[in-house]
Write a protein that holds these residues in place. Structure first.
Motif, PDB file in Angstrom:
ATOM      1  N   ALA A 119      -3.119  -4.564  -5.946  1.00  0.00           N
ATOM      2  CA  ALA A 119      -2.305  -3.404  -6.300  1.00  0.00           C
ATOM      3  C   ALA A 119      -1.824  -3.452  -7.745  1.00  0.00           C
TER       4      ALA A 119
ATOM      5  N   PRO B  29       2.408   1.563  -4.158  1.00  0.00           N
ATOM      6  CA  PRO B  29       1.489   0.983  -5.159  1.00  0.00           C
ATOM      7  C   PRO B  29       2.047   1.006  -6.573  1.00  0.00           C
TER       8      PRO B  29
ATOM      9  N   GLU C 246      -2.984  -9.000  -1.727  1.00  0.00           N
ATOM     10  CA  GLU C 246      -2.779  -7.552  -1.716  1.00  0.00           C
ATOM     11  C   GLU C 246      -1.977  -7.116  -2.940  1.00  0.00           C
TER      12      GLU C 246
ATOM     13  N   THR D  99       0.384  -5.612  -8.775  1.00  0.00           N
ATOM     14  CA  THR D  99       1.786  -6.028  -8.718  1.00  0.00           C
ATOM     15  C   THR D  99       1.864  -7.518  -9.021  1.00  0.00           C
TER      16      THR D  99
ATOM     17  N   GLU E 102      -5.324  -2.449 -13.048  1.00  0.00           N
ATOM     18  CA  GLU E 102      -4.114  -1.808 -13.548  1.00  0.00           C
ATOM     19  C   GLU E 102      -4.161  -1.760 -15.073  1.00  0.00           C
TER      20      GLU E 102
ATOM     21  N   ARG F 175       0.825  -1.211   0.000  1.00  0.00           N
ATOM     22  CA  ARG F 175       0.000   0.000   0.000  1.00  0.00           C
ATOM     23  C   ARG F 175       0.857   1.258   0.000  1.00  0.00           C
TER      24      ARG F 175
END
Length: 400
Positions: free
Chosen positions: A86, A63, A82, A88, A393, A60
């Motif tokens: 994000a 990001p 998570e 990732t 994303e 977080r």
């Protein structure tokens, strides 16, 4: 493009990423959460091994981190959900150090069966003890493998070549290799095998699974190995079984708490016990394995940046994306709900984009679309894609 590599990742990874045109910073040890957040300022891709913890707080706070390479097998040190939220992408090396771990396991089984570490210590202390008492061949003996994945199944084949009778237990119904026998329960395996070795993964359900109850079920004077995850075994219970003589020997390569860097102090309740082999998490630490891991994971990071390929990613859908067939490639990670691709294509069409090719893959909650376009694309189109409720994303790769 900036890359940060931690924990003594093999130099072949550094060389490959530099050759790809990236700026690469390396650090020898692991970083704690605060140190990592600070170090990730301006970093696009991160490489770690098993010590660095990628928490939700880290993700977080940074990001903009595009990808993480776990230069090891396990990924339980990373908050994968998570990371997916994000955008990732996470890669690991699920096969590269399999042989190294298997060879260490066999070496330790033989060493314990022959009491080689005790003989070695005695001779270094000037005591000549040429005795066959307590020393056994492994040929004809039974080996129980808990976890029949890449490592467990290859160990099964190698152990059979040594003449051992192999049994295994796995939560999934996996076919045996060679003459291995599948056990219907862990209890069956523990009660029937003279040597028990753990090769389970890092899922939370495995934490603390092997304790006093399991050691009590093992055959008297059996041998025990854990080369999988440190948090799986209650080491105090193992110590009690060793001191009582119920377990005749143990080899442990992983621990619930491990030092961050080479040279840091280490303590364990198993230190000082006879016929106990303690190694510092070196199951996969051979030059061959580390070279292959460095080559493999760095290639995954490079390919993701250059083409958007996510093949073998552990947290997002896998797409094999060769070089773009058009001038612009749009990578769109999104929530896996009906109609997303239609909405994406509507936005592209309304923006005057001409689609040359498109791939879509879904995995659980996420979908990943790779779209090749002829010519460039207006920023307004990209902004509309980002504004979609389902979008996680959006990234562009241009060959213009």
């Amino acid at each position: 493009m900036k890359v940060l590599l931690l924990e003594n990742i093999h130099e072949v990874a550094h060389e490959a990423l530099v050759d790809a045109g990236y700026t690469v910073d390396t650090r020898s040890g692991a970083l704690d959460e605060t140190e990592l957040i600070e170090a990730l300022e301006g970093v696009d891709m991160l490489g770690i091994r098993s010590k660095t913890q990628i928490t939700a707080e880290v993700l977080r706070a940074r990001p903009e981190l595009q990808a993480i390479g776990a230069f090891c097998i396990g990924t339980n040190q990373i908050d994968l959900e998570e990371a997916a939220q994000a955008g990732t992408v996470v890669f690991n090396a699920p096969f590269s150090n399999t042989r190294s771990v298997v060879e260490l396991a066999m070496a330790e089984i033989i060493s314990m069966a022959r009491h080689l570490t005790d003989k070695n210590a005695a001779l270094h202390a000037g005591v000549w003890d040429k005795s066959a008492k307590g020393a056994h061949e492994v040929r004809g003996r039974s080996l129980g493998i808990v976890g029949y994945g890449n490592i467990g199944s290859q160990l099964s084949v190698i152990a059979e070549a040594f003449g051992m009778h192999v049994s295994y237990y796995d939560l999934d119904d996996k076919l045996p290799l060679g003459n291995a026998r599948r056990c219907d329960s862990l209890e069956e395996l523990l009660q029937s095998c003279e040597t028990v070795t753990l090769h389970v993964d890092g899922r939370n359900g495995n934490a603390g699974n092997f304790g006093a109850e399991q050691f009590a079920l093992m055959r008297p004077r059996s041998l025990f190995l854990n080369l999988s995850r440190g948090f799986v075994v209650d080491l105090e219970a193992l110590r009690d079984s060793l001191v009582s003589g119920h377990v005749a020997g143990a080899a442990v390569d992983v621990f619930p708490s491990e030092p961050k860097s080479a040279g840091d102090p280490f303590t364990s309740c198993l230190q000082g016990l006879p016929n106990v082999i303690l190694t510092p998490h070196v199951g996969g630490s051979t030059e061959e394995a580390q070279y292959d891991i460095g080559r493999y994971v760095s290639a995954k990071l490079r390919d993701y940046q250059s083409t958007g390929a996510t093949t073998m990613s552990v947290n997002v859908p896998g797409v094999t994306a060769p070089q773009a067939v058009g001038d612009t490639r749009i990578l769109h990670l999104h929530r896996n709900v009906p109609g997303v691709l239609a909405r994406v294509n509507t936005i592209l069409s309304e923006g005057g984009a001409n689609i040359d090719g498109q791939q879509l893959s879904t995995k659980g909650e996420y979908g990943y679309a790779v779209t090749d376009l002829a010519g460039s694309v207006d920023q307004a189109v990209v902004d509309r894609l980002r504004a979609l409720e389902e979008t996680v994303e959006v990234r562009l790769i241009s060959t213009l």
